[in-house]
Design a protein around this motif. Sequence first.
Motif, mmCIF file in Angstrom:
data_model
loop_
_atom_site.group_PDB
_atom_site.id
_atom_site.type_symbol
_atom_site.label_atom_id
_atom_site.label_comp_id
_atom_site.label_asym_id
_atom_site.label_seq_id
_atom_site.Cartn_x
_atom_site.Cartn_y
_atom_site.Cartn_z
ATOM 1 N N GLY A 129 -6.250 -10.324 3.957
ATOM 2 C CA GLY A 129 -6.067 -11.149 2.829
ATOM 3 C C GLY A 129 -7.827 -12.295 3.124
ATOM 4 N N SER A 149 2.384 -9.429 -6.186
ATOM 5 C CA SER A 149 3.410 -9.948 -5.125
ATOM 6 C C SER A 149 3.988 -10.958 -5.518
ATOM 7 C CB SER A 149 2.424 -10.069 -3.942
ATOM 8 O OG SER A 149 1.707 -11.119 -4.036
ATOM 9 N N ARG A 192 -16.930 -6.312 -0.988
ATOM 10 C CA ARG A 192 -15.495 -8.104 -0.868
ATOM 11 C C ARG A 192 -16.693 -9.124 -1.017
ATOM 12 N NH1 ARG A 192 -15.621 -5.296 4.126
ATOM 13 N NH2 ARG A 192 -16.731 -6.131 4.802
ATOM 14 N N ALA A 243 -6.850 1.498 3.214
ATOM 15 C CA ALA A 243 -6.744 0.489 3.045
ATOM 16 C C ALA A 243 -7.818 -0.859 2.807
ATOM 17 C CB ALA A 243 -5.953 -0.790 3.358
ATOM 18 N N ARG A 255 -7.497 -6.513 4.496
ATOM 19 C CA ARG A 255 -6.250 -6.797 3.674
ATOM 20 C C ARG A 255 -5.445 -7.708 4.406
ATOM 21 N NH1 ARG A 255 -2.730 -2.118 5.294
ATOM 22 N NH2 ARG A 255 -0.613 -3.394 4.254
ATOM 23 N N TYR A 277 -2.722 -6.162 -6.058
ATOM 24 C CA TYR A 277 -3.222 -4.605 -5.700
ATOM 25 C C TYR A 277 -3.202 -3.787 -7.224
ATOM 26 C CZ TYR A 277 -0.863 -6.726 -0.980
ATOM 27 O OH TYR A 277 -0.706 -8.229 0.005
ATOM 28 N N ARG A 314 -0.841 -12.437 -3.897
ATOM 29 C CA ARG A 314 -1.726 -11.217 -3.454
ATOM 30 C C ARG A 314 -0.986 -10.070 -4.666
ATOM 31 N NH1 ARG A 314 -6.298 -12.439 -0.824
ATOM 32 N NH2 ARG A 314 -6.660 -10.167 -0.008
ATOM 33 N N CYS A 344 -11.104 -11.256 -2.914
ATOM 34 C CA CYS A 344 -11.513 -9.930 -3.562
ATOM 35 C C CYS A 344 -11.909 -8.380 -2.503
ATOM 36 C CB CYS A 344 -11.903 -10.038 -4.999
ATOM 37 S SG CYS A 344 -12.802 -7.973 -5.672
ATOM 38 N N SER A 345 -11.385 -7.098 -2.631
ATOM 39 C CA SER A 345 -11.539 -6.519 -1.915
ATOM 40 C C SER A 345 -11.315 -5.695 -2.454
ATOM 41 C CB SER A 345 -11.108 -6.203 -0.479
ATOM 42 O OG SER A 345 -11.185 -7.427 0.457
ATOM 43 N N GLU A 359 -7.532 -5.182 -3.846
ATOM 44 C CA GLU A 359 -7.358 -6.059 -3.355
ATOM 45 C C GLU A 359 -7.471 -7.441 -3.925
ATOM 46 O OE1 GLU A 359 -4.653 -8.347 0.171
ATOM 47 O OE2 GLU A 359 -5.273 -6.668 0.793
ATOM 48 N N SER A 374 -7.121 -11.819 -4.672
ATOM 49 C CA SER A 374 -5.992 -13.412 -4.196
ATOM 50 C C SER A 374 -5.249 -14.056 -6.056
ATOM 51 C CB SER A 374 -7.027 -14.591 -4.194
ATOM 52 O OG SER A 374 -7.009 -14.360 -2.838
ATOM 53 N N TYR A 417 0.983 -1.222 -0.056
ATOM 54 C CA TYR A 417 -0.138 0.155 -0.259
ATOM 55 C C TYR A 417 1.163 1.076 0.461
ATOM 56 C CZ TYR A 417 -3.915 -2.807 0.588
ATOM 57 O OH TYR A 417 -4.941 -3.882 0.005
#
Length: 537
Positions: free
Chosen positions: A215, A129, A257, A209, A213, A109, A107, A219-220, A40, A42, A28
């Motif tokens: 995880g 990531s 989410r 965030a 966050r 972002y 993840r 999905c967020s 964010e 997966s 972030y």
Amino acid sequence: MHRWILNLATACCCLFATPTTAQDFDPYDLLPEDSLVVAEFSGLGTLRNSFGATNLGELITGNALKPLRLWLEMEWEKLHQIDADSDSPTSLFLEAIYEELRDHSGRVYFGLSMDLERETPSLASLIISDDGETDLQRVHEIYRTHIADLGYELRQHEFVGRKAWYIDDEESRSDFTFFEDGNLVFCNAKSDVVERVRTLLETSAHPVAPSSRTGSAACSVRVDLTRIPMWQSWLDGPLGKLLQPLGFAEVPAIELRVTPNDERLVVDCELTIDEGATTLFDCFRPPQADLEPALAVVPGDAAIWVASCVDWARVGELVRTLSPELMPSALSDFTQDDIDEAAQDLGTTFFIAGSQRTDVSIGDFSDLCIGLQLNNASALEEHMSAFFASDDALRARLETNDYRDQRIHTLGFGNGVHFAVVKNQMIMAAGDGGLDRIHAVVDADGPSDRRLLGDGFTARRKLAGDDCVLMYNADFESPEDLARTVLASIERRSGLSAVVAPELVTAVCRRMRELDLLGLLFSLRFDGANVIWRTVW
């Protein structure tokens, strides 16, 4: 003696042997501080495994939808053939990227900031990531090759201690990529991408965030409404006459989410509400919120129903704030005394049960049945009897019958309105089956008597939580009825009717019934001042 030497040595050991959280990579920090959207996700591998375990994932990957998947593959091959003859084979690039990332278990972002004056995007950041397995260097190589195929010059140089690649073409695109602790970072700007990224790296602040966050959600997505020019124009314009009194000006952000939970899919929509603000949602938050009295009397034959807690005093306060032209016509004859009196007589729950049929849309309440919890049922029933006795016209059209020692009134005879005070509830039903629906409420023995809901509803309700103040349930018993409804909708869209065969729709609906996907449960609950609207499928 000389203890300071020992203390200093101990402090140095602690300092150099234990990594601090400030040294840990925080994605972030590489997203724009003023982001309009922060997301964010997966990685694709995690998403495929978690969603594949749900009933919805089984439907998508199963035999029922195989014809549709084959058609999509053929359309993709057609796009390949078109791309093969072009100078910018985008589909081949996307497929190559997908093959590299298909098993990614880390993840992803994303952050997007806006130039509010120009109402255009100013900077976007995407971070993939490092999961220790995916070859992100190969992903970056595919990207660089694609950029070269598009005719752009990708420059390379040392940038704030990092090896970076960038394009800075104000007329077309402005990209910037680099690796941060093994994580692949893409940035895109309308212009001046180098300076924008430099500012990003030199600033320690990051955007708000998503609340998940850690995880926990697959999905967020968080949207800062205060940074959307259109949202502010709505609040200041004619629509604001409705939005402002309902408290939507006090909602600065919204978050979505999506979380697979074993075989179920849970979708949360959370509204961030300023502390101490008054909004429409306060109407669903009485001092003692308990949904069970309403759930205990929802008719078991309802395909669609809503049960809710309610604070009638708050409802009255909200009605007083609305402009006269926004007042629903059905409430135009109600005085403030009427509203205050109703708030005294009514309890803290109500339900509305919709159609008994299953071949209906999710919002069909044509065979309406309403239940209102009462504070003093016997007193209200006496007042009702006195009211009808005082009006000759009403008394002439009123018929009262007993059912299991329960008085049930019918106004208008035939297909009129039926009502009764049952289990401390005022139950009203209309239509051909209205009397039967009141009989079902009288016969019901608690929530477990809902015949159509069964195990599917029980599982969905468990995920909805015990603290919800509103439930909206839609359960379609007949897949054939649902298929007819879907096909009727497709026929109104000629473009779809040529692609979707009736046999496919029927097969999918039948498979959805087998997987318990013909039922949906929506619920509303509070987390502090925030409101969470949850869908369980």
